[in-house]
Design a protein around this motif. Structure first.
Motif, mmCIF file in Angstrom:
data_model
loop_
_atom_site.group_PDB
_atom_site.id
_atom_site.type_symbol
_atom_site.label_atom_id
_atom_site.label_comp_id
_atom_site.label_asym_id
_atom_site.label_seq_id
_atom_site.Cartn_x
_atom_site.Cartn_y
_atom_site.Cartn_z
ATOM 1 N N TYR A 31 44.303 20.758 -46.382
ATOM 2 C CA TYR A 31 44.373 19.909 -47.571
ATOM 3 C C TYR A 31 43.388 20.352 -48.637
ATOM 4 O O TYR A 31 42.394 21.049 -48.354
ATOM 5 N N LYS A 38 48.582 20.492 -48.048
ATOM 6 C CA LYS A 38 49.353 21.702 -48.321
ATOM 7 C C LYS A 38 50.189 22.164 -47.136
ATOM 8 O O LYS A 38 51.236 22.771 -47.301
ATOM 9 N N ARG A 88 54.198 5.272 -45.170
ATOM 10 C CA ARG A 88 54.750 5.083 -46.514
ATOM 11 C C ARG A 88 54.490 3.671 -47.024
ATOM 12 O O ARG A 88 54.167 3.476 -48.205
ATOM 13 N N GLU A 138 42.134 16.826 -54.230
ATOM 14 C CA GLU A 138 43.298 15.963 -54.405
ATOM 15 C C GLU A 138 43.326 14.802 -53.416
ATOM 16 O O GLU A 138 43.853 13.726 -53.730
ATOM 17 N N GLU A 168 52.300 15.458 -43.906
ATOM 18 C CA GLU A 168 52.963 16.350 -44.868
ATOM 19 C C GLU A 168 53.325 15.589 -46.143
ATOM 20 O O GLU A 168 53.430 16.180 -47.214
ATOM 21 N N GLU A 169 53.519 14.293 -46.027
ATOM 22 C CA GLU A 169 53.961 13.491 -47.167
ATOM 23 C C GLU A 169 52.810 13.019 -48.065
ATOM 24 O O GLU A 169 53.047 12.373 -49.081
ATOM 25 N N LEU A 172 60.117 12.387 -51.814
ATOM 26 C CA LEU A 172 60.107 12.555 -50.364
ATOM 27 C C LEU A 172 61.515 12.427 -49.806
ATOM 28 O O LEU A 172 62.355 11.726 -50.367
ATOM 29 N N LYS A 204 49.833 13.399 -50.772
ATOM 30 C CA LYS A 204 49.423 14.252 -51.896
ATOM 31 C C LYS A 204 48.141 14.995 -51.549
ATOM 32 O O LYS A 204 47.211 14.407 -51.009
ATOM 33 N N ASP A 227 49.413 7.222 -52.174
ATOM 34 C CA ASP A 227 48.943 8.529 -51.707
ATOM 35 C C ASP A 227 50.087 9.478 -51.354
ATOM 36 O O ASP A 227 49.852 10.590 -50.921
ATOM 37 N N LEU A 228 51.325 9.023 -51.584
ATOM 38 C CA LEU A 228 52.476 9.846 -51.207
ATOM 39 C C LEU A 228 52.860 10.849 -52.275
ATOM 40 O O LEU A 228 52.683 10.608 -53.471
ATOM 41 N N LYS A 229 53.408 11.959 -51.841
ATOM 42 C CA LYS A 229 53.970 12.933 -52.757
ATOM 43 C C LYS A 229 55.268 12.361 -53.346
ATOM 44 O O LYS A 229 55.942 11.558 -52.701
ATOM 45 N N PRO A 230 55.642 12.783 -54.537
ATOM 46 C CA PRO A 230 56.923 12.329 -55.106
ATOM 47 C C PRO A 230 58.091 13.048 -54.420
ATOM 48 O O PRO A 230 57.917 14.078 -53.778
#
Length: 227
Positions: A104, A70, A213, A108, A64-65, A224, A67, A219-222
Motif C-alpha cells: 500500500y 496497490k 464495504r 493514500e 484490494e478494494e 468496484l 484506496k 475508504d473504498l476504491k471507485p
C-alpha cells in the motif's frame, strides 16, 4: 481443515465446501517460490502490512478494494517450514496460517486504517483457531508487525475495539513480529474475482467483503465489482 454442508441453489444436492477445497489437481503442492510474480513491479514508496484473518480469498479481495492498496498477495506466515504448500498448511504440521501481504501507499492509506478494517470488518478477531466454517490453526487470526510503531498501532486499535464492546468477546488475535511471508500457489491469487460462482465464495467470502464495504465506505476504491 474442516468443511461444512451447503445446498447448492437449484441443484438440490449437498456439497462439501471449504476454503481451498476446489483446486486444480495439477496445481497441488506447487507453491510459488517468491512474491516476485505477484507483488508490484515497482515498490518505490510502498509499505507492507501482513494480516491473517481466515480464508485468504476474502481477505485478499477486501483489502484490494481499499484506496491506496496497490496489490494483495495470498500466502502463508507464522510457521517454520519454508515454501509450504496449501496441502502442508492444511495438514496443520507447518504452523502457518493463511495470510495476506498488502502492498500500500502510506500517502493514500495509513497502517492504522488497514488495522481498523482488519479488526472491525474483514474477519472476526474474537475467534481463535477458526473463522466461521473453517476450523484449525491455519485459519487463526494474526497480525505480523514489522516495526515498533506498527505494534503500538495494533495495540491501540485492539484496545479501542475491545473498549467499544463491538464484539461480545475480547479480541484473541495473535500479534507477533514479522519473519517470513510465503506466497500461496498461483491459483489462489485473485481467486475471489476469478471464481464468483464458487459456493464458498458466494456463501462465506461475499459476506466478509460486504461487511468491509458497509463499515468503511469512504475508504473504498471507485468502480468496484458488484457482489
Amino acid at each position: 481443515m474442516q468443511v461444512f454442508l451447503k445446498i447448492i441453489s437449484g441443484a438440490g444436492l449437498l456439497a462439501l465446501v471449504a476454503c481451498g477445497a476446489q483446486q486444480p489437481a495439477q496445481a497441488q503442492s506447487q507453491p510459488a517460490a517468491s512474491t516476485a510474480g505477484f507483488a508490484p513491479k515497482d515498490l518505490t514508496g510502498l509499505a507492507q502490512a501482513t494480516f491473517a484473518g481466515g480464508c485468504f480469498w476474502a481477505q485478499e479481495e477486501a483489502f484490494e478494494e481499499i484506496k491506496g492498496v496497490k496489490q494483495v498477495v495470498s500466502g502463508y506466515a507464522g510457521g517454520t517450514v519454508p515454501h509450504p504448500s496449501y496441502e502442508q498448511v492444511a495438514g496443520q504440521a507447518t504452523g502457518h496460517t493463511e495470510t495476506v501481504n498488502i502492498y500500500y501507499d502510506p500517502k493514500e492509506v495509513s497502517y492504522k486504517t488497514l488495522a481498523q478494517i482488519f479488526f472491525q470488518a474483514s474477519h472476526d478477531p474474537t475467534q481463535l483457531n477458526r473463522q466461521g466454517p473453517d476450523t484449525g490453526p491455519e485459519y487463526r487470526s494474526a497480525v505480523f508487525y514489522r516495526t515498533p510503531e506498527e505494534k503500538k498501532i495494533i495495540d491501540d486499535v485492539v484496545a479501542q475495539v475491545n473498549a467499544s464492546k463491538e464484539y461480545d468477546s475480547k479480541i484473541v488475535t495473535q500479534v507477533v513480529p514479522f519473519k517470513q511471508f510465503w506466497p500461496a500457489e498461483e491459483y489462489h491469487q485473485g481467486y475471489y474475482r476469478l471464481h464468483p460462482d464458487n459456493p464458498y465464495i458466494a456463501t462465506v467470502s461475499e459476506h466478509k467483503v460486504a461487511r468491509v464495504r458497509k463499515l468503511f465506505p469512504l475508504d473504498l476504491k471507485p468502480d468496484l465489482p458488484s457482489l
